[in-house]
Each structure stands twice: as structure tokens, then as C-alpha cells.
Design an enzyme around this catalytic site. Sequence first.
Site, short mmCIF file in Angstrom:
data_model
loop_
_atom_site.label_atom_id
_atom_site.label_comp_id
_atom_site.label_asym_id
_atom_site.label_seq_id
_atom_site.Cartn_x
_atom_site.Cartn_y
_atom_site.Cartn_z
N ASP A 130 -4.60 -0.78 22.35
CA ASP A 130 -5.86 -0.87 23.25
C ASP A 130 -5.74 0.47 24.21
O ASP A 130 -4.91 0.93 24.26
CB ASP A 130 -5.40 -2.39 24.03
CG ASP A 130 -6.61 -2.69 24.95
OD1 ASP A 130 -7.34 -3.32 24.71
OD2 ASP A 130 -6.49 -2.06 26.20
N ILE A 131 -7.23 0.70 24.34
CA ILE A 131 -7.45 1.96 25.23
C ILE A 131 -7.11 1.50 26.54
O ILE A 131 -7.69 0.74 27.02
CB ILE A 131 -8.90 2.14 24.99
CG1 ILE A 131 -9.22 2.61 23.48
CG2 ILE A 131 -9.24 3.59 25.74
CD1 ILE A 131 -10.52 2.97 23.20
N GLU A 174 -12.33 -2.74 23.11
CA GLU A 174 -11.77 -1.58 23.11
C GLU A 174 -10.22 -1.74 22.39
O GLU A 174 -9.61 -0.95 22.42
CB GLU A 174 -11.30 -0.97 24.50
CG GLU A 174 -10.57 -1.77 25.26
CD GLU A 174 -11.05 -2.88 26.09
OE1 GLU A 174 -10.52 -3.17 27.12
OE2 GLU A 174 -11.93 -3.29 25.75
#
Length: 262
Positions: A130-131, A174
Site C-alpha cells: 500500500d502506498i 493505492e
Amino acid sequence: MANDIITLRDALRHTAGRSAVSVGLTVVLTLSLCLLQFGPDPDAVVRVSFVTKSSLLISTIISGLLTAALSFRSALTMRELALTRAELQRISGTDQLTGLLNRRGFDQAAEAALTKARGGNLPTTVLMCDIDRFKAINDQFGHDFGDKVLISIAEVLRSFAERRQMLVARHGGEEFAVLMTGVSKERAAQYAEELRQACAAEAVLREGASTNVTISIGLAESHAGMDLAKVMRLADQALYAAKHRGRNRVVRADVLADSIAA
């Protein structure tokens, strides 16, 4: 073209046109073959048996030619439909922004890979990535820059996965997913750390300047009898723990379970 046939009227018009062509070709071929067989003189005397044999020969030739033409046309249509179906299937399983597999495509490919790995008694590991602070990135720099970040991180993941024959997908928003088979738990953790470092080193350009973006990773290994949904859920829990512990780190589900138990 088959793509032009949409309504019943289109189908009837298409059929009528093909029938007219077929009848016209039949007439032309019949007259041509009759002239070749009997000559151009309408008053010529011809034996009945010769006419009968010639008629059968002409009918056979015309029938064969028309059947071959119709078969070829049908084969082209079937090929076109098969290609269209394959393209639609590819599109339905691909994320349009990054070009990676989407969640649907990943789940299908991962299920097949997991089944194959079980058959060969190979370990399977899932990474959920996950960003970090992606919402803040969108809010501060805009969604266009957010898309650039997604594309940039996707390229790092793609390059990393292709070199090691892994599955990679944009799993949603994301969040990205990676599946690897035949890799030990320790080696998988090492790969996850290398991937985290590669993403942190990737600079995303913004108005002449560059910005570095980090990711958090949760890692889970599939044990005997564990289905894809279960291992994905464990990896997601490990990802949540990585976020909670400060982001930009890798957390293993088995280590997380041990720490909770302790």
C-alpha cells in the site's frame, strides 16, 4: 462485417445480401460451365447422357465452391469473434491506468498458480503493498499527480515481478498485490524488503522537482489447505500492522501472530 450486425433488421439485410450474391454466383458459374461444356451454339445437338453427366458435374463444382466460400467466411467470423472475446477478457482483467492485472485478473491467475503450487508441494507467499499517505498526496498535489505516483510504483512492481516470475496486480485504489511461488519464507521476506527499498528510491517528478514515495508491505505464506482468500486476508492484516507501526516497512503475518500470542 459481422461487427455491423446489431439488430434483427441488420441480420435480415445481411442474409438477403449474401443470398443474392450466392444466387448471382450460381447463375454466372452455371452459364460459364455450360458454355465450356456445350459450346456457344444454341442449336448444337447434344446427347442426353452427356447433358446429364455435365449437369451433375456442374452442380457438384458449384456446390463445392459455394460451400468452401461459406466455410471460409464462417471461419473468418469465428476467428474474429474468438479474438474479440480474448481481447474483452484481457481488458476485463487489466487495470486501465497501470496496465497491471486488476483484482479480478489477479484472483483468477492467483487461484491457478496456487493450485499448481499445491500440486508441486511448493510454498506460496502473498505480499499486500500500500502506498503510504496516498490520500494526502492526492489532496496536496492533485489527482493527476496521484495517477503518476500509481503508475510509477506500478512500473517498479512490474519490473521487480517480471525478473522473478511473480504475479503482480493493482488490487484496488493505492493497494497492490504480489504472489510468488516456490520461494522460501525467508527469501520471500528478503524480496519484500528489496521491493520496499526499490519503491522508496523511485523519484516521481512534479513541476520540475522530484518526490519520493514509500510503501508498506504485509506478507503472508499459504499453508496446507489454505485458500487464496485466507492468505490474502492474513497479508492484509500484516499490511495494516505495518501501517500502524509507522509505515515504510515490511511485516510478516507469522511474526505478527507470534507477537500477538506473546
